[in-house]
Design an enzyme around this catalytic site. Structure first.
Site, PDB file in Angstrom:
ATOM      1  N   ASP A 102     105.978 -12.056   6.072  1.00  0.00           N
ATOM      2  CA  ASP A 102     104.980 -12.963   6.105  1.00  0.00           C
ATOM      3  C   ASP A 102     105.362 -14.084   6.735  1.00  0.00           C
ATOM      4  O   ASP A 102     106.543 -14.668   6.657  1.00  0.00           O
ATOM      5  CB  ASP A 102     104.806 -13.460   4.524  1.00  0.00           C
ATOM      6  CG  ASP A 102     104.303 -12.275   3.538  1.00  0.00           C
ATOM      7  OD1 ASP A 102     103.937 -11.320   4.162  1.00  0.00           O
ATOM      8  OD2 ASP A 102     104.397 -12.530   2.323  1.00  0.00           O
ATOM      9  N   GLU A 118      95.552 -10.070   5.159  1.00  0.00           N
ATOM     10  CA  GLU A 118      96.394 -11.240   5.261  1.00  0.00           C
ATOM     11  C   GLU A 118      96.776 -11.190   6.830  1.00  0.00           C
ATOM     12  O   GLU A 118      97.463 -10.480   7.530  1.00  0.00           O
ATOM     13  CB  GLU A 118      97.574 -10.949   4.178  1.00  0.00           C
ATOM     14  CG  GLU A 118      97.241 -10.945   2.732  1.00  0.00           C
ATOM     15  CD  GLU A 118      98.492 -10.612   1.888  1.00  0.00           C
ATOM     16  OE1 GLU A 118      98.107 -10.869   0.826  1.00  0.00           O
ATOM     17  OE2 GLU A 118      99.475 -10.203   2.363  1.00  0.00           O
ATOM     18  N   ARG A 153     111.351  -8.700  -1.086  1.00  0.00           N
ATOM     19  CA  ARG A 153     110.842  -9.102  -2.163  1.00  0.00           C
ATOM     20  C   ARG A 153     111.313  -8.310  -3.573  1.00  0.00           C
ATOM     21  O   ARG A 153     110.911  -7.010  -3.247  1.00  0.00           O
ATOM     22  CB  ARG A 153     109.313  -9.457  -2.456  1.00  0.00           C
ATOM     23  CG  ARG A 153     108.663  -9.929  -3.872  1.00  0.00           C
ATOM     24  CD  ARG A 153     107.198  -9.919  -3.517  1.00  0.00           C
ATOM     25  NE  ARG A 153     106.779 -10.733  -2.441  1.00  0.00           N
ATOM     26  CZ  ARG A 153     105.328 -10.619  -1.916  1.00  0.00           C
ATOM     27  NH1 ARG A 153     104.462  -9.689  -2.397  1.00  0.00           N
ATOM     28  NH2 ARG A 153     105.219 -11.457  -0.793  1.00  0.00           N
ATOM     29  N   HIS A 185     107.466  -5.028   1.067  1.00  0.00           N
ATOM     30  CA  HIS A 185     108.164  -6.088   0.720  1.00  0.00           C
ATOM     31  C   HIS A 185     109.510  -5.748  -0.062  1.00  0.00           C
ATOM     32  O   HIS A 185     110.512  -6.068   0.299  1.00  0.00           O
ATOM     33  CB  HIS A 185     107.482  -7.187   0.090  1.00  0.00           C
ATOM     34  CG  HIS A 185     106.645  -8.262   0.810  1.00  0.00           C
ATOM     35  ND1 HIS A 185     107.304  -9.102   1.586  1.00  0.00           N
ATOM     36  CD2 HIS A 185     105.529  -8.339   0.997  1.00  0.00           C
ATOM     37  CE1 HIS A 185     106.307  -9.743   2.293  1.00  0.00           C
ATOM     38  NE2 HIS A 185     105.152  -9.423   1.973  1.00  0.00           N
ATOM     39  N   HIS A 238     100.771 -11.302   7.199  1.00  0.00           N
ATOM     40  CA  HIS A 238     101.750 -10.289   6.626  1.00  0.00           C
ATOM     41  C   HIS A 238     101.795  -8.966   7.486  1.00  0.00           C
ATOM     42  O   HIS A 238     100.931  -8.345   8.203  1.00  0.00           O
ATOM     43  CB  HIS A 238     101.148  -9.703   5.425  1.00  0.00           C
ATOM     44  CG  HIS A 238     101.877  -8.480   4.617  1.00  0.00           C
ATOM     45  ND1 HIS A 238     102.385  -8.364   3.393  1.00  0.00           N
ATOM     46  CD2 HIS A 238     102.007  -7.179   5.126  1.00  0.00           C
ATOM     47  CE1 HIS A 238     102.848  -7.367   3.306  1.00  0.00           C
ATOM     48  NE2 HIS A 238     102.581  -6.554   4.400  1.00  0.00           N
TER      49      HIS A 238
END
Length: 240
Positions: A154, A212, A118, A147, A215
């Site tokens: 994910d 999460e 990301r 990320h 993740h």
């Protein structure tokens, strides 16, 4: 074994309705958030131990399926952020993910990736978009995320026989206690699949994130640089 081949699409069906996607109340309009994120300059971070070697995970292992939510409107913000539905990881992390895909297959499942590398400005956008009460789910761009280093993924499981995405205790990017890895409510079957995914990823060199279930961080994430490379420049410039 990983495969160096042309990128392929693995058709997987998600039976959940689009209306089931978790949404947050935006703090600014989408066009404002996008413009601010593109204009901001990433802070200088400490040099890394390793040079970045981001690779397309579907070229390492074409059997890994993608559902890149941030390339669509089906995400917690409700508008597309990525220019293309692609997923990149540092090469060792991509190879480890291929190992995890092999383990999942032994249980009758495939891996479906929602997000991987990301760019830093997207993490900045996420932080600006959500209310402060939800900061635990989006991270602090001032310190950079796993990320941003190409070392976080994910993902979820899909059934190899039915080609359906399995149910989990929460949806992807659902910012509620149901997303926590220790959540004990809901259906026992969904919790069992969540825990199976965690075991598969741990056996392949990934660490879970407590908030999460989807993740996972590659164990050597701290060795890689925080980056803000656009998708179309990945692989063109060495970054340390």
């Amino acid at each position: 074994m990983p495969h160096e081949t042309q990128r392929q699409a693995v058709p997987v069906a998600d039976a959940r309705p689009d209306g089931d996607t978790f949404r947050v109340p935006l703090q600014h309009a989408p066009e404002v958030l996008l413009a601010q994120a593109r204009a901001v300059r990433m802070p200088v971070f400490a040099p890394s131990r390793r040079v970045s070697d981001l690779v397309d995970i579907t070229q390492v292992d074409p059997a890994i399926a993608l559902d890149i939510r941030y390339a669509t409107a089906r995400n917690f913000l409700g508008f597309p952020i990525y220019p293309a539905a692609r997923a990149f990881l540092q090469r060792p992390a991509a190879l480890a993910l291929s190992h995890a895909r092999g383990l999942a297959a032994r249980h009758g499942y495939g891996l479906l990736v929602y997000d991987a590398y990301r760019p830093w400005h997207v993490s900045y956008l996420f932080r600006q978009a959500v209310p402060e009460a939800l900061y635990e789910f989006v991270g602090d761009p001032a310190v950079g995320s796993r990320h941003n280093r190409g070392c976080a993924v994910d993902l979820t499981l899909w059934d190899l026989a039915t080609r359906q995405v399995v149910s989990m205790p929460s949806g992807f990017d659902e910012m509620t206690p149901r997303a926590h890895v220790t959540y004990a409510g809901g259906d026992a079957g969904t919790r069992a699949r969540r825990d199976l995914l965690a075991r598969i990823m741990a056996a392949s060199g990934f660490l879970p994130l407590a908030e999460e279930w989807w993740h996972f961080d590659y164990v050597d994430w701290q060795d890689y640089p925080v980056m803000d490379l656009p998708f179309d420049t990945v692989g063109n410039t060495p970054i340390r």
